[in-house]
Write a protein that holds these residues in place. Structure first.
Motif, PDB file in Angstrom:
ATOM      1  N   ALA A 179       0.835  -1.208   0.000  1.00 63.37           N
ATOM      2  CA  ALA A 179       0.000   0.000   0.000  1.00 63.37           C
ATOM      3  C   ALA A 179       0.861   1.246   0.000  1.00 63.37           C
ATOM      4  O   ALA A 179       0.563   2.227  -0.690  1.00 63.37           O
ATOM      5  CB  ALA A 179      -0.931  -0.015   1.216  1.00 63.37           C
ATOM      6  N   ARG A 180       1.971   1.219   0.761  1.00 63.25           N
ATOM      7  CA  ARG A 180       2.884   2.357   0.807  1.00 63.25           C
ATOM      8  C   ARG A 180       3.559   2.561  -0.546  1.00 63.25           C
ATOM      9  O   ARG A 180       3.724   3.687  -1.019  1.00 63.25           O
ATOM     10  CB  ARG A 180       3.924   2.151   1.903  1.00 63.25           C
ATOM     11  N   ALA A 181       3.916   1.483  -1.202  1.00 68.93           N
ATOM     12  CA  ALA A 181       4.560   1.567  -2.518  1.00 68.93           C
ATOM     13  C   ALA A 181       3.593   2.129  -3.563  1.00 68.93           C
ATOM     14  O   ALA A 181       3.972   2.939  -4.418  1.00 68.93           O
ATOM     15  CB  ALA A 181       5.063   0.188  -2.939  1.00 68.93           C
ATOM     16  N   ARG A 182       2.322   1.713  -3.493  1.00 67.30           N
ATOM     17  CA  ARG A 182       1.318   2.235  -4.420  1.00 67.30           C
ATOM     18  C   ARG A 182       1.081   3.728  -4.190  1.00 67.30           C
ATOM     19  O   ARG A 182       0.903   4.488  -5.147  1.00 67.30           O
ATOM     20  CB  ARG A 182       0.013   1.462  -4.258  1.00 67.30           C
ATOM     21  N   LEU A 183       1.092   4.134  -2.919  1.00 65.13           N
ATOM     22  CA  LEU A 183       0.925   5.550  -2.605  1.00 65.13           C
ATOM     23  C   LEU A 183       2.085   6.373  -3.158  1.00 65.13           C
ATOM     24  O   LEU A 183       1.886   7.423  -3.775  1.00 65.13           O
ATOM     25  CB  LEU A 183       0.811   5.736  -1.088  1.00 65.13           C
ATOM     26  N   ASN A 184       3.311   5.882  -2.948  1.00 61.47           N
ATOM     27  CA  ASN A 184       4.483   6.593  -3.467  1.00 61.47           C
ATOM     28  C   ASN A 184       4.459   6.664  -4.985  1.00 61.47           C
ATOM     29  O   ASN A 184       4.847   7.671  -5.583  1.00 61.47           O
ATOM     30  CB  ASN A 184       5.769   5.918  -2.991  1.00 61.47           C
ATOM     31  N   LEU A 185       4.012   5.580  -5.607  1.00 60.20           N
ATOM     32  CA  LEU A 185       3.937   5.563  -7.066  1.00 60.20           C
ATOM     33  C   LEU A 185       2.907   6.565  -7.570  1.00 60.20           C
ATOM     34  O   LEU A 185       3.099   7.194  -8.620  1.00 60.20           O
ATOM     35  CB  LEU A 185       3.585   4.157  -7.554  1.00 60.20           C
ATOM     36  N   SER A 186       1.813   6.746  -6.810  1.00 64.18           N
ATOM     37  CA  SER A 186       0.772   7.696  -7.233  1.00 64.18           C
ATOM     38  C   SER A 186       1.291   9.127  -7.268  1.00 64.18           C
ATOM     39  O   SER A 186       0.771   9.965  -8.003  1.00 64.18           O
ATOM     40  CB  SER A 186      -0.441   7.599  -6.296  1.00 64.18           C
ATOM     41  N   TYR A 187       2.332   9.429  -6.466  1.00 68.12           N
ATOM     42  CA  TYR A 187       2.898  10.774  -6.463  1.00 68.12           C
ATOM     43  C   TYR A 187       3.586  11.106  -7.787  1.00 68.12           C
ATOM     44  O   TYR A 187       3.848  12.276  -8.080  1.00 68.12           O
ATOM     45  CB  TYR A 187       3.896  10.922  -5.317  1.00 68.12           C
ATOM     46  N   ALA A 188       3.892  10.071  -8.576  1.00 61.51           N
ATOM     47  CA  ALA A 188       4.547  10.305  -9.866  1.00 61.51           C
ATOM     48  C   ALA A 188       3.558  10.773 -10.929  1.00 61.51           C
ATOM     49  O   ALA A 188       3.964  11.266 -11.981  1.00 61.51           O
ATOM     50  CB  ALA A 188       5.248   9.030 -10.339  1.00 61.51           C
ATOM     51  N   ASN A 189       2.265  10.616 -10.649  1.00 56.93           N
ATOM     52  CA  ASN A 189       1.231  11.073 -11.584  1.00 56.93           C
ATOM     53  C   ASN A 189       0.753  12.459 -11.180  1.00 56.93           C
ATOM     54  O   ASN A 189       0.325  12.666 -10.041  1.00 56.93           O
ATOM     55  CB  ASN A 189       0.050  10.102 -11.596  1.00 56.93           C
ATOM     56  N   ILE A 190       0.812  13.415 -12.114  1.00 56.53           N
ATOM     57  CA  ILE A 190       0.400  14.790 -11.849  1.00 56.53           C
ATOM     58  C   ILE A 190      -0.812  15.103 -12.727  1.00 56.53           C
ATOM     59  O   ILE A 190      -0.758  14.923 -13.951  1.00 56.53           O
ATOM     60  CB  ILE A 190       1.550  15.774 -12.135  1.00 56.53           C
ATOM     61  N   TYR A 191      -1.872  15.580 -12.096  1.00 61.51           N
ATOM     62  CA  TYR A 191      -3.113  15.854 -12.810  1.00 61.51           C
ATOM     63  C   TYR A 191      -3.388  17.355 -12.830  1.00 61.51           C
ATOM     64  O   TYR A 191      -3.182  18.048 -11.832  1.00 61.51           O
ATOM     65  CB  TYR A 191      -4.278  15.109 -12.159  1.00 61.51           C
TER      66      TYR A 191
END
Length: 199
Positions: A11-23
């Motif tokens: 879950a922590r890895a998915r959260l960190n990965l989501s920071y790479a997407n900018i909307y």
């Protein structure tokens, strides 16, 4: 326990990965990208400018004298919420849709004696481009009786006054006129001649 720890790590890895997407906070047209791969970015870094294109706002101003004139046409009430706004594009063609005023400043700019306004237009085909220049015409929502003459038949200027030549008893007679303003290729008259005059 090890399974729970692994799920938390996932879950922590998915959260960190989501920071790479900018909307973008709005839907619009993206401009030139300011950065490339490998550039360092921070909280204040501008990645790209996104301009909202439909609907799109057009900023313009009108003279204080026109504000008074619009009040006169509206029986003393300055209400532009239902006024019709039309645009002439850079190639002198008319924009197919009309707009509505959605902002009016609360005071006249003292340096230019103008009132700042904004009008919103639908722009489904992206004909209107942010940063472009257009000519704006505002038409009162109240009907008013004014004589309109083509520019070609009116002589004079704003300093010395305007006049037209009328036919009276088979003779040409010069008549001074007072001009309210201009719309497209016509002068809008305040006084000077009547509908019975032959210009």
């Amino acid at each position: 326990d090890s399974l729970d720890a692994a799920e938390q790590e996932l879950a922590r890895a998915r959260l960190n990965l989501s920071y790479a997407n900018i909307y973008s906070p709005l839907t619009g047209k993206a401009g030139k990208i300011a950065l490339s791969n490998g550039n360092y970015v921070g909280l204040q870094t501008v990645l790209v400018n996104v301009a909202k294109t439909s609907p799109i706002c057009v900023s313009f101003s009108i003279k204080s004298a026109d504000v008074i004139r619009l009040k006169t046409d509206n029986n003393g009430v300055f209400d532009l919420s239902t006024a019709k706004v039309e645009l002439i594009l850079a190639d002198n063609t008319k924009y197919p849709s009309t707009g509505k005023i959605n902002f009016s400043d609360n005071m006249i700019a003292s340096d230019a004696a103008t009132l700042s306004l904004k009008a919103v237009f639908d722009n489904p085909n992206n004909i209107l481009v942010p940063g472009d220049y257009v000519k704006v015409t505002v038409t009162s929502n109240q009907s008013s009786n004014h004589i309109v003459l083509p520019h070609a038949v009116v002589s004079g200027d704003a300093i010395n006054g305007y006049y037209v030549w009328c036919v009276v008893d088979r003779k040409t007679v010069k008549k001074n006129i007072k001009v309210l303003g201009s719309q497209l290729n016509n002068w809008i008259l305040e006084s000077g001649i009547t509908e019975a005059d032959s210009v």
